[in-house]
Scaffold this active site. Structure first.
Site, short mmCIF file in Angstrom:
data_model
loop_
_atom_site.label_atom_id
_atom_site.label_comp_id
_atom_site.label_asym_id
_atom_site.label_seq_id
_atom_site.Cartn_x
_atom_site.Cartn_y
_atom_site.Cartn_z
NE ARG A 1 -0.68 10.33 5.18
CZ ARG A 1 -0.46 8.61 4.67
NH1 ARG A 1 1.00 9.03 4.34
NH2 ARG A 1 -1.56 8.45 3.83
CG HIS B 1 -5.81 5.72 5.55
ND1 HIS B 1 -6.37 7.69 4.51
CD2 HIS B 1 -4.95 5.56 4.45
CE1 HIS B 1 -5.32 7.92 3.94
NE2 HIS B 1 -4.53 6.67 3.47
CD GLN C 1 -6.03 2.92 1.11
OE1 GLN C 1 -5.59 3.69 0.69
NE2 GLN C 1 -6.31 2.22 0.07
CG ASP D 1 -2.86 -1.10 7.15
OD1 ASP D 1 -1.08 -0.81 6.36
OD2 ASP D 1 -3.51 -0.40 8.03
CB CYS E 1 -4.26 0.79 2.48
SG CYS E 1 -3.25 0.63 3.62
NE ARG F 1 -6.24 7.58 -1.27
CZ ARG F 1 -5.08 7.71 -0.13
NH1 ARG F 1 -4.43 6.42 0.18
NH2 ARG F 1 -5.04 8.37 0.51
#
Ligand code: CP
Ligand code: NVA
Length: 308
Positions: A103, A130, A133, A222, A262, A290
């Protein structure tokens, strides 16, 4: 499938649905407590330049369930790109570990990590995208609706990493995607062009949330200020206020519209408590998935790397 998992744009439709098939199998086995040590003895290095709850926990638990171990490397531990060059970290870590998940801030850093790594690299979020996700999100929609194809998916908020991965998804699977943002917070133009040129999906950028959510099968939001944008948070709160997912806005979508986020959510900023907790909200299914989808991604990459 490509040797690394950096973007949904790198996958074919077949790759995406193969991952979903394996995800469903692994999820069923996990729930039934059927052992599935498909990566026995594997180690996964997890490099974090930003904080995380879901990504860290789901990868670490997922690799453990597959018979391997996860090595958590916190932002202060190895100082990727600051204490040491990305390409050096890539060559060192990939001599110890079988898989790397990272990440990072700049997307170019994860591309460099992959370029210099001997083992598969998985993108656990960059400033640009991402992909894990959105794979989990699409799998969750599939579970709830039996299909993803041709659904109207409306993303309301910042034109950020989550929006970009949805746009890349739309380049590979036909959906009606609406990205609804304030005018100065639109998604990356090149990504939009790439997906529009793919010619599969209807992809619209809209600035009026009430218009955008009409007939939506899925409403997604988000945070307004992503990790690294904390200084802009106060200013963004004012600009993004009309884009809040609240009961009134949700009322303009289909009655059974699925609510997605998310996470982490900033309750009563981009989404109200009432909407997050409503019966249509599937945010915790997304979070659970996930782990299942990432287990499938790790197995696919490792099998391919072994030449199976
Ligand atoms: N959704 C997500 O990636 O959560 P974390 O930032 O907690 O990993
Ligand atoms: N856009 C958010 C997603 C967090 C999972 C961020 O980058 O902080």
């Amino acid at each position: 499938m490509t040797p690394h998992f950096l973007s949904i744009a790198d996958l074919s439709r077949q790759d995406i649905f193969d991952i979903f098939d394996l995800t469903a199998q692994l999820k069923a086995k996990t729930h039934a407590r059927v052992p599935h040590r498909m990566l026995d003895g594997y180690s996964l290095a997890m490099i974090f330049a930003k904080p995380s709850a879901r990504t860290r926990i789901s990868f670490e638990t997922g690799i453990f369930q597959l018979g391997g171990m996860g090595l958590y490397l916190a932002p202060q531990d190895i100082g990727i790109g600051t204490r040491e060059a990305v390409k050096d970290i890539a060559r060192v870590v990939s001599r110890y570990n079988d898989l790397i998940m990272a990440r990072l801030f700049a997307h170019s850093d994860i591309e460099e990590l992959a370029e210099y790594s001997k083992v598969p690299v998985i993108n656990g979020l960059t400033d640009y995208n991402h992909p894990c996700q959105i794979m989990a999100d699409a799998f969750t929609i599939l579970e709830h609706r039996g299909k993803v194809d041709n659904l109207k998916i409306v993303y309301v908020g910042d034109g950020n990493n989550i929006a970009h991965s949805w746009i890349n998804f739309a380049a590979r699977v036909p959906i009606h995607l609406v990205i609804c943002t304030p005018r100065d917070y639109q998604p990356d133009a090149a990504t939009l062009k790439f997906a529009q040129d793919a010619g599969l999906s209807t992809i619209e950028v809209e600035h009026d949330p009430i218009k955008a959510v009409k007939n939506a099968d899925v409403l997604y939001t988000d945070v307004w200020a992503s990790m690294g944008q904390e200084k802009e948070a106060e200013e963004r709160k004012k600009i993004f206020k009309p884009y809040q997912l609240n009961s009134e806005l949700v009322g303009h979508a289909k009655d059974d519209t699925l609510i997605m986020h998310c996470l982490p959510a900033h309750r009563n900023e981009e989404i109200t408590d009432a909407v997050l907790e409503s019966p249509n909200s599937i945010v915790f299914d997304e979070a659970e998935n996930r782990m299942h989808v990432q287990k499938a991604i790790m197995v696919k990459l490792a099998e391919q790397h072994r030449g199976l």
